[in-house]
Design a protein around this motif. Structure first.
Motif, PDB file in Angstrom:
ATOM      1  N   LYS A   1       0.829  -1.202   0.000  1.00 46.35           N
ATOM      2  CA  LYS A   1       0.000   0.000   0.000  1.00 46.35           C
ATOM      3  C   LYS A   1       0.866   1.254   0.000  1.00 46.35           C
ATOM      4  O   LYS A   1       0.602   2.202  -0.751  1.00 46.35           O
ATOM      5  CB  LYS A   1      -0.938   0.005   1.209  1.00 46.35           C
ATOM      6  CG  LYS A   1      -1.829   1.234   1.272  1.00 46.35           C
ATOM      7  CD  LYS A   1      -2.729   1.223   2.484  1.00 46.35           C
ATOM      8  CE  LYS A   1      -3.550   2.504   2.571  1.00 46.35           C
ATOM      9  NZ  LYS A   1      -4.394   2.538   3.783  1.00 46.35           N
TER      10      LYS A   1
ATOM     11  N   TRP B   1       2.375   1.756  -3.410  1.00 51.57           N
ATOM     12  CA  TRP B   1       1.324   2.189  -4.337  1.00 51.57           C
ATOM     13  C   TRP B   1       1.019   3.678  -4.147  1.00 51.57           C
ATOM     14  O   TRP B   1       0.927   4.433  -5.116  1.00 51.57           O
ATOM     15  CB  TRP B   1       0.075   1.339  -4.125  1.00 51.57           C
ATOM     16  CG  TRP B   1      -1.150   1.808  -4.822  1.00 51.57           C
ATOM     17  CD1 TRP B   1      -1.352   1.904  -6.174  1.00 51.57           C
ATOM     18  CD2 TRP B   1      -2.367   2.242  -4.208  1.00 51.57           C
ATOM     19  NE1 TRP B   1      -2.621   2.371  -6.432  1.00 51.57           N
ATOM     20  CE2 TRP B   1      -3.264   2.590  -5.241  1.00 51.57           C
ATOM     21  CE3 TRP B   1      -2.797   2.355  -2.889  1.00 51.57           C
ATOM     22  CZ2 TRP B   1      -4.558   3.045  -4.989  1.00 51.57           C
ATOM     23  CZ3 TRP B   1      -4.079   2.804  -2.646  1.00 51.57           C
ATOM     24  CH2 TRP B   1      -4.939   3.155  -3.697  1.00 51.57           C
ATOM     25  N   LEU B   2       0.882   4.103  -2.889  1.00 54.87           N
ATOM     26  CA  LEU B   2       0.590   5.513  -2.624  1.00 54.87           C
ATOM     27  C   LEU B   2       1.731   6.416  -3.090  1.00 54.87           C
ATOM     28  O   LEU B   2       1.487   7.530  -3.556  1.00 54.87           O
ATOM     29  CB  LEU B   2       0.282   5.734  -1.139  1.00 54.87           C
ATOM     30  CG  LEU B   2      -1.052   5.142  -0.666  1.00 54.87           C
ATOM     31  CD1 LEU B   2      -1.191   5.282   0.847  1.00 54.87           C
ATOM     32  CD2 LEU B   2      -2.235   5.760  -1.393  1.00 54.87           C
TER      33      LEU B   2
ATOM     34  N   VAL C   1       1.148   6.810  -6.704  1.00 53.57           N
ATOM     35  CA  VAL C   1      -0.015   7.671  -6.955  1.00 53.57           C
ATOM     36  C   VAL C   1       0.339   9.147  -6.761  1.00 53.57           C
ATOM     37  O   VAL C   1      -0.171  10.023  -7.467  1.00 53.57           O
ATOM     38  CB  VAL C   1      -1.188   7.260  -6.026  1.00 53.57           C
ATOM     39  CG1 VAL C   1      -2.278   8.325  -6.003  1.00 53.57           C
ATOM     40  CG2 VAL C   1      -1.771   5.912  -6.447  1.00 53.57           C
TER      41      VAL C   1
ATOM     42  N   ASN D   1      -9.845   2.060  -6.866  1.00 53.13           N
ATOM     43  CA  ASN D   1      -8.395   2.262  -6.958  1.00 53.13           C
ATOM     44  C   ASN D   1      -8.024   3.546  -7.688  1.00 53.13           C
ATOM     45  O   ASN D   1      -6.899   3.704  -8.143  1.00 53.13           O
ATOM     46  CB  ASN D   1      -7.713   1.036  -7.560  1.00 53.13           C
ATOM     47  CG  ASN D   1      -8.027  -0.204  -6.738  1.00 53.13           C
ATOM     48  OD1 ASN D   1      -7.819  -0.216  -5.537  1.00 53.13           O
ATOM     49  ND2 ASN D   1      -8.577  -1.221  -7.387  1.00 53.13           N
TER      50      ASN D   1
ATOM     51  N   ALA E   1      -9.571   3.434  -2.187  1.00 55.95           N
ATOM     52  CA  ALA E   1      -8.453   2.473  -2.141  1.00 55.95           C
ATOM     53  C   ALA E   1      -9.005   1.057  -2.046  1.00 55.95           C
ATOM     54  O   ALA E   1      -8.700   0.311  -1.120  1.00 55.95           O
ATOM     55  CB  ALA E   1      -7.549   2.797  -0.960  1.00 55.95           C
TER      56      ALA E   1
ATOM     57  N   ILE F   1      -8.543   7.613  -1.352  1.00 58.29           N
ATOM     58  CA  ILE F   1      -7.145   7.901  -1.637  1.00 58.29           C
ATOM     59  C   ILE F   1      -6.999   9.380  -1.299  1.00 58.29           C
ATOM     60  O   ILE F   1      -7.538  10.249  -2.006  1.00 58.29           O
ATOM     61  CB  ILE F   1      -6.802   7.595  -3.103  1.00 58.29           C
ATOM     62  CG1 ILE F   1      -7.038   6.108  -3.385  1.00 58.29           C
ATOM     63  CG2 ILE F   1      -5.361   7.996  -3.412  1.00 58.29           C
ATOM     64  CD1 ILE F   1      -6.906   5.727  -4.842  1.00 58.29           C
ATOM     65  N   GLU F   2      -6.339   9.660  -0.197  1.00 57.18           N
ATOM     66  CA  GLU F   2      -6.355  11.003   0.389  1.00 57.18           C
ATOM     67  C   GLU F   2      -5.913  12.094  -0.587  1.00 57.18           C
ATOM     68  O   GLU F   2      -6.495  13.173  -0.624  1.00 57.18           O
ATOM     69  CB  GLU F   2      -5.501  11.045   1.658  1.00 57.18           C
ATOM     70  CG  GLU F   2      -6.094  10.258   2.822  1.00 57.18           C
ATOM     71  CD  GLU F   2      -7.382  10.835   3.382  1.00 57.18           C
ATOM     72  OE1 GLU F   2      -7.689  12.026   3.137  1.00 57.18           O
ATOM     73  OE2 GLU F   2      -8.114  10.090   4.061  1.00 57.18           O
TER      74      GLU F   2
END
Length: 197
Positions: free
Chosen positions: A41, A44-45, A48, A80, A84, A93-94
């Motif tokens: 995670k 991934w963030l 992003v 996604n 999330a 997703i912030e």
């Protein structure tokens, strides 16, 4: 114009306005994603983050000098992209949420386009609002036999345009979220060669 691979499987894309030019944002050097695995995670963030930052920067400039007769809007995929789903179901997703909040505060509608089943309309609206999103519009795949994902998403964008919106940004994590145009600029989050739905 086909999107193809611009900078390998870990590249995140930003689609340019009008001519659909592609701009790749390089991601941190990491090992290639194996077909049987996805990044953590936190990784991934990190992947992003540059796309979300580019979206925020674009919205800051684009919404600053809007036309008085314009109804600006951003369109987002859900799973996604806004939520999330794979890593933390139901949670936002912030960085994307922050960009949509900025857009809404500066006069843009927040619209969603998803291939989710049409009988999930109410549940999806509740999920998005519980995660903190403003939902000014939600378009899901039609009842019965529906076209492919790209055609459904394109149909949603055309529907929003018919309601008078100027779609200033389109955000998704799959190429099908961005195919067909009908938006000014597209932002593609990572999907790791289609492994992340």
């Amino acid at each position: 114009m086909g999107m193809g691979k611009v900078m390998g499987s870990r590249a995140a894309l930003v689609l340019g306005p009008v001519l659909g030019a592609l701009v790749a944002l390089p991601l941190p050097a990491q090992a290639a994603v194996r077909p049987e695995s996805l990044p953590s995670k936190s990784e991934w963030l990190k992947d992003v983050a540059p796309v979300a930052a580019s979206l925020q920067d674009y919205l800051t400039h684009r919404l600053a000098g809007g036309k008085s007769n314009e109804k600006p809007a951003i369109v987002l995929d859900i799973d996604n992209t806004s939520l999330a789903t794979h890593y933390d179901r139901g949670k936002p997703i912030e960085a994307i949420l922050k960009a949509t909040e900025y857009a809404h505060e500066h006069g843009a509608a927040v619209l969603f386009a998803s291939y989710r089943d049409p009988n999930e309309q109410d549940a999806t609206t509740r999920e998005l609002t519980a995660a903190g999103y403003t939902v000014d519009g939600l378009c899901l795949k039609p009842h019965g036999d529906s076209p492919g994902k790209a055609q459904v998403k394109l149909g949603c964008r055309k529907k929003y345009e018919s309601q008078g919106y100027t779609l200033v940004a389109n955000v998704g994590n799959r190429s099908t979220d961005l195919e067909g145009g009908h938006y000014e600029k597209g932002f593609k989050l990572p999907d790791y060669d289609g492994q992340l739905s």
